[in-house]
Design an enzyme around this catalytic site. Sequence first.
Site, PDB file in Angstrom:
ATOM      1  N   TYR A 260      -5.859  -8.701  -3.933  1.00 33.00           N
ATOM      2  CA  TYR A 260      -6.998  -7.914  -3.411  1.00 33.00           C
ATOM      3  C   TYR A 260      -7.705  -7.170  -4.550  1.00 33.00           C
ATOM      4  O   TYR A 260      -7.904  -5.964  -4.496  1.00 33.00           O
ATOM      5  CB  TYR A 260      -6.546  -6.875  -2.366  1.00 33.00           C
ATOM      6  CG  TYR A 260      -5.624  -7.352  -1.279  1.00 33.00           C
ATOM      7  CD1 TYR A 260      -6.130  -7.930  -0.117  1.00 33.00           C
ATOM      8  CD2 TYR A 260      -4.243  -7.215  -1.392  1.00 33.00           C
ATOM      9  CE1 TYR A 260      -5.282  -8.349   0.896  1.00 33.00           C
ATOM     10  CE2 TYR A 260      -3.382  -7.636  -0.388  1.00 33.00           C
ATOM     11  CZ  TYR A 260      -3.918  -8.201   0.763  1.00 33.00           C
ATOM     12  OH  TYR A 260      -3.070  -8.608   1.758  1.00 33.00           O
TER      13      TYR A 260
ATOM     14  N   CYS B  39      -4.726   2.614   1.745  1.00 34.01           N
ATOM     15  CA  CYS B  39      -5.734   3.410   2.453  1.00 34.01           C
ATOM     16  C   CYS B  39      -5.243   3.793   3.849  1.00 34.01           C
ATOM     17  O   CYS B  39      -5.996   4.371   4.638  1.00 34.01           O
ATOM     18  CB  CYS B  39      -7.065   2.657   2.540  1.00 34.01           C
ATOM     19  SG  CYS B  39      -6.958   1.059   3.372  1.00 34.01           S
TER      20      CYS B  39
ATOM     21  N   ASP C  28      -3.492  -3.687  -3.237  1.00 30.08           N
ATOM     22  CA  ASP C  28      -4.395  -2.689  -2.661  1.00 30.08           C
ATOM     23  C   ASP C  28      -4.935  -3.290  -1.360  1.00 30.08           C
ATOM     24  O   ASP C  28      -6.102  -3.669  -1.269  1.00 30.08           O
ATOM     25  CB  ASP C  28      -5.525  -2.384  -3.655  1.00 30.08           C
ATOM     26  CG  ASP C  28      -6.439  -1.265  -3.169  1.00 30.08           C
ATOM     27  OD1 ASP C  28      -6.145  -0.668  -2.118  1.00 30.08           O
ATOM     28  OD2 ASP C  28      -7.461  -1.001  -3.841  1.00 30.08           O
TER      29      ASP C  28
ATOM     30  N   GLU D 252      -5.867   8.360   1.002  1.00 35.11           N
ATOM     31  CA  GLU D 252      -5.651   7.296   0.029  1.00 35.11           C
ATOM     32  C   GLU D 252      -4.425   7.694  -0.772  1.00 35.11           C
ATOM     33  O   GLU D 252      -4.371   8.790  -1.345  1.00 35.11           O
ATOM     34  CB  GLU D 252      -6.871   7.155  -0.891  1.00 35.11           C
ATOM     35  CG  GLU D 252      -6.863   5.921  -1.760  1.00 35.11           C
ATOM     36  CD  GLU D 252      -7.517   4.718  -1.091  1.00 35.11           C
ATOM     37  OE1 GLU D 252      -7.466   3.623  -1.681  1.00 35.11           O
ATOM     38  OE2 GLU D 252      -8.075   4.870   0.016  1.00 35.11           O
TER      39      GLU D 252
ATOM     40  N   ASN E 118     -11.755  -3.715 -10.158  1.00 32.97           N
ATOM     41  CA  ASN E 118     -11.743  -2.262 -10.336  1.00 32.97           C
ATOM     42  C   ASN E 118     -10.516  -1.776 -11.109  1.00 32.97           C
ATOM     43  O   ASN E 118     -10.633  -0.993 -12.045  1.00 32.97           O
ATOM     44  CB  ASN E 118     -11.795  -1.591  -8.961  1.00 32.97           C
ATOM     45  CG  ASN E 118     -11.845  -0.083  -9.035  1.00 32.97           C
ATOM     46  OD1 ASN E 118     -12.801   0.482  -9.535  1.00 32.97           O
ATOM     47  ND2 ASN E 118     -10.795   0.581  -8.548  1.00 32.97           N
TER      48      ASN E 118
ATOM     49  N   GLU F 173      -8.811 -12.626  -5.313  1.00 38.97           N
ATOM     50  CA  GLU F 173      -9.801 -11.995  -4.433  1.00 38.97           C
ATOM     51  C   GLU F 173     -10.464 -13.120  -3.641  1.00 38.97           C
ATOM     52  O   GLU F 173     -10.727 -14.198  -4.182  1.00 38.97           O
ATOM     53  CB  GLU F 173     -10.840 -11.227  -5.249  1.00 38.97           C
ATOM     54  CG  GLU F 173     -12.037 -10.721  -4.456  1.00 38.97           C
ATOM     55  CD  GLU F 173     -11.657  -9.809  -3.287  1.00 38.97           C
ATOM     56  OE1 GLU F 173     -12.207 -10.018  -2.193  1.00 38.97           O
ATOM     57  OE2 GLU F 173     -10.831  -8.896  -3.472  1.00 38.97           O
TER      58      GLU F 173
END
EC number: 2.1.1.35
Length: 366
Positions: free
Chosen positions: A218, A324, A299, A358, A223, A239
């Site tokens: 992911y 998250c 993530d 988070e 990032n 991804e």
Amino acid sequence: MPQQALPISQYSQLLSDKQQKLSALLAPFGTPPIEVFASEPQHYRMRAEFRIWHDHNEIYHIMFDPQTRQRYRVDQFPVTSRLINRMMQAILPLLQPEPLLAHKLFQLDYLSTTSGKIIVSLLYHKKLDEAWLQKAEALRRQLQQQGFDLQLIGRASKQKMVLEQDYIDEVLTINGRDYTYRQVENSFTQPNAGINVKMIEWALSCTQGSQGDLLELYCGNGNFSVALAQNFRNVLATEIAKPSVAAAQFNIAENRIDNLQIIRMSAEEFTQAINGVRTFNRLRGIDLNAYQCETILVDPPRAGLDEETVKMVQQYPRILYISCNPHTLCDNLQILCQSHRIERAALFDQFPYTEHMESAVWLVKR
């Protein structure tokens, strides 16, 4: 309903409440004291969506109260960046007198950067044509003359009209080094830029001095992996979203990262590939056995990791799990903590004044 100012004076207490809730959730797993990273108390969010309300000859932004579902007018929004607030004030007076631009406009989406760039997307319940495009180009010129570094996009059913480009480039300073991140309209980006920098710096500190390679699932636009590549021999990242993969490829090149490879696959597909369940054309020419991944970064979305991916993740000596949703994180930790212990845990206040948390844990094999 009148707009309400942010309860800035209560921010420290609200963050402390979140810390206590997260500590209680993670307590059964023998978690060390949680490292807490506070947000800026206002102007922290880099993107926003507003419905547009038409009231006779006036149009304005509205939002809906989450409890009552009553709409209320929004002229300024202290949650979002100062750049978005400036654009909110500037664009409506230019849209309002132009029927081609205002008619059947129902939403404005804003994506801004700390580097002064912004995308505004205008969403319509009508077909967009050449006449609309000409008016939109004039609108963009007017806003550029006011000093905005602006990209403008029109959206309607099965239509997307891009006046120049559908992305902007963010520059984040991470441990003293500037990194460029391409952000694509309508694709996921971390909403709180300041907290995002703290998350990446925390991940760098966890993985400092790492042995072997890193696998990231992911990865979005790269990032984490773009910055983390410095701590590893090689990085392999997956991804599924095409725009994010394209942005990640740009970010790899722009930041001169030479040890990071992106594969367009879902986490579930990669699990099948690495377990030999399926073969994929997208892996042609890539020797997964050439990687000696001793660290994995995940993530996942709010649903957490699926059962097969959790089992696959357990195979790695070190796990960096960004979450998250602390409840699905805890569901996954029920299994992960059978083989690993939590060495570090963190709370990143990505969404101040809300219940959302988070968090992240750094796990090492027992």
